[in-house]
Write a protein that holds these residues in place. Sequence first.
Motif, PDB file in Angstrom:
ATOM      1  N   ALA A 541       0.823  -1.208   0.000  1.00 45.94           N
ATOM      2  CA  ALA A 541       0.000   0.000   0.000  1.00 45.94           C
ATOM      3  C   ALA A 541       0.856   1.257   0.000  1.00 45.94           C
ATOM      4  CB  ALA A 541      -0.927   0.011   1.214  1.00 45.94           C
ATOM      5  N   ARG A 542       1.985   1.228   0.698  1.00 45.56           N
ATOM      6  CA  ARG A 542       2.799   2.441   0.837  1.00 45.56           C
ATOM      7  C   ARG A 542       4.210   2.033   1.201  1.00 45.56           C
ATOM      8  NH1 ARG A 542       3.187   6.341   5.817  1.00 45.56           N
ATOM      9  NH2 ARG A 542       4.221   8.161   4.936  1.00 45.56           N
ATOM     10  N   VAL A 543       5.176   2.820   0.726  1.00 41.57           N
ATOM     11  CA  VAL A 543       6.570   2.593   1.119  1.00 41.57           C
ATOM     12  C   VAL A 543       7.085   3.833   1.844  1.00 41.57           C
ATOM     13  CG1 VAL A 543       7.082   0.930  -0.711  1.00 41.57           C
ATOM     14  CG2 VAL A 543       7.424   3.378  -1.135  1.00 41.57           C
ATOM     15  N   VAL A 544       7.998   3.594   2.813  1.00 42.53           N
ATOM     16  CA  VAL A 544       8.566   4.682   3.619  1.00 42.53           C
ATOM     17  C   VAL A 544      10.083   4.628   3.466  1.00 42.53           C
ATOM     18  CG1 VAL A 544       8.716   5.733   5.902  1.00 42.53           C
ATOM     19  CG2 VAL A 544       6.654   4.443   5.242  1.00 42.53           C
ATOM     20  N   PRO A 545      10.655   5.427   2.545  1.00 44.88           N
ATOM     21  CA  PRO A 545      12.103   5.378   2.320  1.00 44.88           C
ATOM     22  C   PRO A 545      12.881   6.139   3.396  1.00 44.88           C
ATOM     23  CG  PRO A 545      10.957   6.572   0.558  1.00 44.88           C
ATOM     24  CD  PRO A 545       9.991   6.355   1.650  1.00 44.88           C
ATOM     25  N   VAL A 546      14.097   5.648   3.689  1.00 47.58           N
ATOM     26  CA  VAL A 546      14.976   6.287   4.668  1.00 47.58           C
ATOM     27  C   VAL A 546      16.382   6.308   4.096  1.00 47.58           C
ATOM     28  CG1 VAL A 546      15.864   6.275   7.036  1.00 47.58           C
ATOM     29  CG2 VAL A 546      13.561   5.397   6.559  1.00 47.58           C
ATOM     30  N   LEU A 649      19.048   8.025  -3.520  1.00 51.34           N
ATOM     31  CA  LEU A 649      19.285   6.652  -3.088  1.00 51.34           C
ATOM     32  C   LEU A 649      18.661   6.426  -1.723  1.00 51.34           C
ATOM     33  CD1 LEU A 649      23.001   6.222  -4.209  1.00 51.34           C
ATOM     34  CD2 LEU A 649      20.906   5.682  -5.473  1.00 51.34           C
ATOM     35  N   ILE A 650      18.424   5.143  -1.403  1.00 49.13           N
ATOM     36  CA  ILE A 650      17.738   4.767  -0.168  1.00 49.13           C
ATOM     37  C   ILE A 650      18.522   3.649   0.516  1.00 49.13           C
ATOM     38  CG2 ILE A 650      15.649   3.679   0.759  1.00 49.13           C
ATOM     39  CD1 ILE A 650      15.371   6.628  -0.005  1.00 49.13           C
ATOM     40  N   ASN A 651      18.622   3.753   1.852  1.00 47.50           N
ATOM     41  CA  ASN A 651      19.247   2.683   2.625  1.00 47.50           C
ATOM     42  C   ASN A 651      18.221   1.669   3.139  1.00 47.50           C
ATOM     43  OD1 ASN A 651      21.092   5.348   3.475  1.00 47.50           O
ATOM     44  ND2 ASN A 651      22.244   3.515   2.936  1.00 47.50           N
ATOM     45  N   ASP A 652      17.160   2.156   3.773  1.00 51.37           N
ATOM     46  CA  ASP A 652      16.116   1.281   4.310  1.00 51.37           C
ATOM     47  C   ASP A 652      14.776   1.676   3.714  1.00 51.37           C
ATOM     48  OD1 ASP A 652      18.013   0.076   5.851  1.00 51.37           O
ATOM     49  OD2 ASP A 652      17.421   1.029   7.735  1.00 51.37           O
ATOM     50  N   LEU A 653      13.899   0.687   3.586  1.00 51.60           N
ATOM     51  CA  LEU A 653      12.579   0.943   3.027  1.00 51.60           C
ATOM     52  C   LEU A 653      11.537   0.219   3.862  1.00 51.60           C
ATOM     53  CD1 LEU A 653      11.256   2.370   0.526  1.00 51.60           C
ATOM     54  CD2 LEU A 653      11.134   0.099  -0.510  1.00 51.60           C
ATOM     55  N   GLY A 654      10.668   1.003   4.527  1.00 55.66           N
ATOM     56  CA  GLY A 654       9.545   0.409   5.229  1.00 55.66           C
ATOM     57  C   GLY A 654       8.409   0.141   4.255  1.00 55.66           C
ATOM     58  N   VAL A 655       7.790  -1.016   4.381  1.00 59.98           N
ATOM     59  CA  VAL A 655       6.720  -1.420   3.462  1.00 59.98           C
ATOM     60  C   VAL A 655       5.441  -1.624   4.272  1.00 59.98           C
ATOM     61  CG1 VAL A 655       5.942  -3.150   1.808  1.00 59.98           C
ATOM     62  CG2 VAL A 655       8.371  -2.537   1.915  1.00 59.98           C
ATOM     63  N   ASN A 656       4.420  -0.811   3.977  1.00 59.49           N
ATOM     64  CA  ASN A 656       3.111  -0.961   4.606  1.00 59.49           C
ATOM     65  C   ASN A 656       2.205  -1.748   3.658  1.00 59.49           C
ATOM     66  OD1 ASN A 656       4.014   0.599   6.737  1.00 59.49           O
ATOM     67  ND2 ASN A 656       3.173   2.497   5.887  1.00 59.49           N
ATOM     68  N   LEU A 657       1.604  -2.801   4.150  1.00 60.66           N
ATOM     69  CA  LEU A 657       0.813  -3.691   3.306  1.00 60.66           C
ATOM     70  C   LEU A 657      -0.635  -3.230   3.196  1.00 60.66           C
ATOM     71  CD1 LEU A 657       2.116  -7.173   4.521  1.00 60.66           C
ATOM     72  CD2 LEU A 657       3.034  -5.690   2.729  1.00 60.66           C
ATOM     73  N   ALA A 658      -1.233  -3.600   2.100  1.00 61.16           N
ATOM     74  CA  ALA A 658      -2.654  -3.329   1.901  1.00 61.16           C
ATOM     75  C   ALA A 658      -3.468  -4.256   2.799  1.00 61.16           C
ATOM     76  CB  ALA A 658      -3.024  -3.536   0.438  1.00 61.16           C
ATOM     77  N   PRO A 659      -4.677  -3.851   3.174  1.00 66.13           N
ATOM     78  CA  PRO A 659      -5.513  -4.720   4.019  1.00 66.13           C
ATOM     79  C   PRO A 659      -5.700  -6.097   3.382  1.00 66.13           C
ATOM     80  CG  PRO A 659      -6.457  -2.522   3.863  1.00 66.13           C
ATOM     81  CD  PRO A 659      -5.326  -2.567   2.885  1.00 66.13           C
ATOM     82  N   GLY A 660      -5.491  -7.128   4.190  1.00 70.12           N
ATOM     83  CA  GLY A 660      -5.662  -8.493   3.712  1.00 70.12           C
ATOM     84  C   GLY A 660      -4.451  -9.089   3.036  1.00 70.12           C
ATOM     85  N   ALA A 661      -3.398  -8.307   2.809  1.00 71.44           N
ATOM     86  CA  ALA A 661      -2.206  -8.841   2.141  1.00 71.44           C
ATOM     87  C   ALA A 661      -1.417  -9.710   3.112  1.00 71.44           C
ATOM     88  CB  ALA A 661      -1.339  -7.702   1.625  1.00 71.44           C
ATOM     89  N   ASN A 662      -0.810 -10.769   2.574  1.00 74.63           N
ATOM     90  CA  ASN A 662      -0.008 -11.685   3.374  1.00 74.63           C
ATOM     91  C   ASN A 662       1.455 -11.256   3.344  1.00 74.63           C
ATOM     92  OD1 ASN A 662       1.788 -14.343   3.434  1.00 74.63           O
ATOM     93  ND2 ASN A 662      -0.093 -14.736   4.616  1.00 74.63           N
ATOM     94  N   ARG A 663       2.057 -11.116   4.529  1.00 69.83           N
ATOM     95  CA  ARG A 663       3.437 -10.619   4.592  1.00 69.83           C
ATOM     96  C   ARG A 663       4.419 -11.568   3.920  1.00 69.83           C
ATOM     97  NH1 ARG A 663       4.257  -9.015  10.851  1.00 69.83           N
ATOM     98  NH2 ARG A 663       3.515 -11.159  11.028  1.00 69.83           N
ATOM     99  N   ASP A 664       4.243 -12.871   4.147  1.00 70.77           N
ATOM    100  CA  ASP A 664       5.177 -13.823   3.551  1.00 70.77           C
ATOM    101  C   ASP A 664       5.089 -13.800   2.028  1.00 70.77           C
ATOM    102  OD1 ASP A 664       5.980 -14.569   6.062  1.00 70.77           O
ATOM    103  OD2 ASP A 664       4.566 -16.256   6.192  1.00 70.77           O
TER     104      ASP A 664
END
Length: 832
Positions: A541-546, A649-664
Amino acid sequence: MIRALLRVFVASLLGRRLAGVLSLTAVTLGVALGLAVQIIHGAALDEFGRGMRLLAGEADLQVVGPRAGFDDNLYLKIAQQPEVRQASPVLEIEARLPGREEKLRIYGVDLFRVARVLPMLMPVAEDGAGRLLGLEPGRLFLSAAARESLELANGDLLTVQSGLRETELLISGSVPGAPAGQAFAVMDIASAQQVFDRIGVLTRVDLRLAEGVRRDDVLEQFAARLPPGVTVRPPDAGVAESSGLSRAYRVNLTMLAGIALLTGAFLVFSTQYLSVVRRGRELAFLRAMGMERALVMRGLLLEGAALGLLGGLLGVAAAHGLAALAFALVGGDLGAGYFAHVTPSVRFMPGASLVYLALGVTAGVAGAWLPARHATAQVPAQGLRAGNDSELLAANARWRAALTCIVLALLACLPGPLGGIPVFGYLAVAFILAAAVFGLPGAVGLLASPLALSSAVLARLARARLTAAPGQVVVAGAGVVASVALAVSMAIMVGSFRDSVDDWLSKVLPSDLYVRASSSVASGYLDPEAVDRIAATEGVARVVPVRYDSLRLNDAALPVTLIARPTDGGDALPVVSRGPVMDDTRPRVWITEAMADLHRLGIGDHLALPIAGRDAYFVVAGVTRDYARQHGAVIVELNDYRRLSGDHLINDLGVNLAPGANRDTVALLIRETLGDRVVEISLPAQIRAISLEIFDRTFLVTYLMQAVAVLIGLFGISTTFAALATSRSREFGMLRHLGLRRRDIGRLLALEGSLTAVVGVVIGTFAGGAIALVLVEVINRQSFHWSMDLAPPVGAIVGFALTLVVLAALAARVSGAKAMRGSAVAAVREDW
């Protein structure tokens, strides 16, 4: 005279073996832990410094910038300065090695200039192929330590990562001038810039100055010529930086060892006081036979000094063994990540060893001073009278002294640190312990008074004994107070710290998944295309770059960490204080508590950050917590950073999942998209678990010291009651004539032991709580600039206190068993 004193006094230590062994153990532990910390840090710092000096070669100065590097056009300007005779450019890379846990430092050097300035980095090709072989792209030369660590030989290929790309480098020779134990590699600077996508970037320029040019003059002149964020410094400045980063950690471990040594002094005090009680008639006889008061004083102090000296010698030997064990198991990083690239060896440190040996002797003498003073103050005629132990164990309440120490402790919490070390905070801890000991005699009457309401004979006898001879509680309880105060204070501090770290991790890890190509210091990174591909993955759903970098705000301060990320106006950060910012024309920046303290910044202040070789001006919008960077960090909005730097450039990227999405499933899709070998995907729970595991491992020595301190306190009660039970044999005989049975005497001893432990535990718990407050609010704040929320583990402390009281009762009962075996008639046969 010395020989006579040794024969009369020091030889008596052999008759008090168990008590002597406990005192020796405590002194040995304090000396060993304190000296081991110094040996480990000193050896690691010496090895690191030696490597830095050797790697600096013949350079007089170094021009350094942020971790991301600076424009290599600056090298041309520097090399053309009249003060510079030789200039050698360097590109330092922390290369990630796909498929391997370790990283490899790679120095990109100019092979035509390095021999004149940095001969230690001069590579030698295999089979004498010539130095020009190093100019060929993809050639890598390993130091002996790197070759051994990576298990590679000439002709082998080593895969390195840049961004998400893998490149194979050919091992083509060695670096014979590399310092022993330094694992790194060398390659041509042009090839390194190409392999790691650092075209036009340098991280360092090493300088040799022209004849007659003073280094101090160049330092002043270059400071005005260099762009913001780039500074010139002596080659050994890196050693000073590393020493400064690890100093607070080292000092806190040393002070922890100092508390153990103080516990040893209390046990020496208990041992010597009991010795005076048991030998009262002997000492009085020596006085009556003409031995001067001062000679008795010297003899008893000599006993304490002998205990301290032997404990110090054993501690010095144990310290070197502990240091060797630490080097073998965890290396020289002190358990906190310092000096991770060096492999030091144990070296004897005569100066530090003598200092800690002297501290051991001082602890022994300090512990023996008060018993010796009491022994010499006694009138010989009274000492020759039987049953005089109650007089020796009399003690007056010293509430005024306790109150004075409390006031001094409060005053000691007010000043700031000296040279970055919370000296006054440690003085406050010492004053609190002194107040607790001074308060022991008065607390006996207060805590034993409820027994007067009981009709039980044993309860009344126990109260009468403790009230008549409160010094018994002082002797037995001093070690308990010190050990309980240490255990409780560290439990509160560590528990509060752990809870605060856990809460902080929860706030800084809000995403469902975290993706990175390598750690922030290594060569892997995510480019905009990779970020877009992850954002387009099904279920995201969304990415959070750092983005991370290091900045040098001025020549004197340590580098600070720059964190560029979406801040959501501060709502995405663990903010501890914020306020209205009146200046809306400048972009906002959030600073960590360490940054605020070290650079004396507050909300609304202006801050210049050197970004891309230019000063960018921000206004401080708030202060946040950060337990990972004790030298300070600044957090800027990602879009502001990209606009100012042009770096996407990005070192870390947080990934927020859409509702119902499976993390694995999403993690598997990302691995398939980018490649399994070049990315690391972690769950927040995994990162928290690893972080807390590292936290627990770092504080393992603290837990061990708590256990040892409590064990020593219990043994102190045991030996105290064993000695007192022997001296009270006539009292027990009289009680048995009055109708008490042996088991009743045992219950009486157990009751006295439990009451003694209750007094020590209550006073120690209050003292431990006060010390914990000083540790949290003063010492840790001044050492590491971290705040934390107090979270005392009440249940654990109550359980610990009850267990200690029960064990103390059992120890007193078992210790007094010998005194109950004799005949009641024989016990009272002596004329009173």
